[in-house]
Write an enzyme that holds these catalytic residues in place. Structure first.
Site, PDB file in Angstrom:
ATOM      1  N   TYR A  37      -3.353  -3.581  10.141  1.00 13.03           N
ATOM      2  CA  TYR A  37      -3.924  -3.524   8.784  1.00 13.03           C
ATOM      3  C   TYR A  37      -5.323  -4.123   8.801  1.00 13.03           C
ATOM      4  O   TYR A  37      -6.272  -3.563   8.273  1.00 13.03           O
ATOM      5  CB  TYR A  37      -3.016  -4.296   7.821  1.00 13.03           C
ATOM      6  CG  TYR A  37      -3.496  -4.298   6.376  1.00 13.03           C
ATOM      7  CD1 TYR A  37      -3.188  -3.231   5.538  1.00 13.03           C
ATOM      8  CD2 TYR A  37      -4.248  -5.357   5.865  1.00 13.03           C
ATOM      9  CE1 TYR A  37      -3.628  -3.217   4.217  1.00 13.03           C
ATOM     10  CE2 TYR A  37      -4.685  -5.356   4.550  1.00 13.03           C
ATOM     11  CZ  TYR A  37      -4.363  -4.284   3.726  1.00 13.03           C
ATOM     12  OH  TYR A  37      -4.805  -4.282   2.419  1.00 13.03           O
ATOM     13  N   CYS A  39      -1.184  14.739  -3.200  1.00 19.54           N
ATOM     14  CA  CYS A  39      -1.951  14.893  -1.968  1.00 19.54           C
ATOM     15  C   CYS A  39      -1.652  13.739  -1.023  1.00 19.54           C
ATOM     16  O   CYS A  39      -1.778  12.571  -1.394  1.00 19.54           O
ATOM     17  CB  CYS A  39      -3.441  14.902  -2.345  1.00 19.54           C
ATOM     18  SG  CYS A  39      -4.544  14.758  -0.943  1.00 19.54           S
TER      19      CYS A  39
END
Ligand SMILES: NC(=O)C1=CN([C@@H]2O[C@H](COP(=O)(O)OP(=O)(O)OC[C@H]3O[C@@H](n4cnc5c(N)ncnc54)[C@H](O)[C@@H]3O)[C@@H](O)[C@H]2O)C=CC1
Ligand SMILES: CCCCCC(=O)CC\C=C/C=C/C=C/[C@@H](O)[C@@H](O)CCCC(=O)O
Length: 257
Positions: free
Chosen positions: A152, A63
């Site tokens: 990030y 996934c």
């Protein structure tokens, strides 16, 4: 939460922290659904878990967490195969300051979707048993200046804020689902092996900071914090756990807002 017999879904579980969290939960008698976009590594980890803990106790689903239909379908599959969910760990993450849109999609958007999916599946309002969502942020989500990794850092600040908002007593009363954030410092996994391709010209700052901090956390210390959070039976919600070399495992304290 007593883990025996509980059902957990973990994203980014093929390797690193996600793999170690999965193994720790299986050891305590939970059943685990491992999600990852890496097919070969995921199958291999899935097989390893099946060999160690029994094939009926875990499964791997490939996934990409940024693909809405794949993530929704993985939650549905996990829930129907194992009879509901008790724990969701939104752990998949990347460090990419060059393709920064991808960094936001994996680290923040998919964690938002994973949090909402977890609520939908576990909410007592929808016939669920209640449960716990742990969002893996980072110590970067609590620091205000990491010049080498602005996107990030932004994504992880978002994860901390999301977890505090959705972990608020107002939501907990509605859904019976706790939401907490886990914020480790630099840990010995693949994500920290950065290159100029993924970070641009400031990539050298990562090993330099690790050196300044005195090294990497072992994965086992982060697993220890994770298990403390999962097994906590004080109904802790909206909390932010830090794991650092300097101070070990502790919670960030916030003033009443
Ligand atoms: N290792 C470290 O120093 C720290 C890591 N973290 C966070 O911990 C989490 C886990 O990372 P690590 O285990 O350290 O790194 P890792 O790179 O070993 O593992 C990340 C996993 O996420 C998977 N992943 C990436 N993008 C994905 C996507 N779109 N869909 C599904 N899976 C995907 C990867 O295939 C990989 O298996 C991340 O959210 C990271 O930001 C937080 C603080 C420190
Ligand atoms: C930027 C690389 C991200 C890699 C994966 C992480 O999330 C690791 C943690 C991210 C940033 C850490 C920054 C550390 C800054 C230190 O100078 C210090 O301010 C924090 C001290 C924390 C500690 O004692 O470990």
């Amino acid at each position: 939460m007593v883990l025996q017999g509980k059902v957990a879904l973990i994203t980014g579980a093929a390797q690193g922290l996600g793999k170690a969290f999965s193994q720790a939960l299986l050891r305590r008698g939970a059943r685990v659904v491992l999600l990852d976009m890496k097919h070969v590594e995921g199958q291999q980890t899935g097989q390893e878990m099946a060999d160690k803990f029994g094939p009926e106790n875990s499964t791997f689903i490939q996934c990409d967490v940024t693909a809405k239909e794949q993530l929704d379908s993985a939650f549905n599959k996990a829930s129907s195969q194992f009879g509901g969910l008790d724990l969701v760990v939104n752990n998949a993450g990347i460090l990419d300051e060059v393709q920064w849109e991808r960094c936001l999609a994996v680290n923040l958007e998919a964690v938002i979707r994973g949090t909402y999916n977890g609520l939908n599946h576990m909410s007592t309002q929808n016939g669920g048993r209640g449960g716990h969502i742990i969002n893996v942020a980072s110590i970067a989500g609590l620091l205000s200046s990491i010049p080498a990794a602005p996107v990030y850092t932004t994504s992880k600040h978002g994860v901390v804020a999301l977890s505090r908002c959705m972990g608020h007593a107002m939501h907990y009363k509605r859904h019976g689902v706790r939401v907490n954030a886990l914020c480790p410092s630099f840990t010995d996994t693949d994500i920290i092996h950065v290159t100029e391709d993924s970070m641009g010209k400031d990539f050298w700052m990562v090993p330099k900071t690790v050196q300044k901090l005195g090294g990497l956390l072992p994965v086992s210390t982060v697993v220890e914090g994770f298990l403390q959070l999962v097994e906590d039976d004080t109904q802790l919600t909206g909390a932010v756990m830090r794991v650092t070399l300097a101070k070990g495992i502790d919670y960030k304290q916030y003033r009443e807002e």
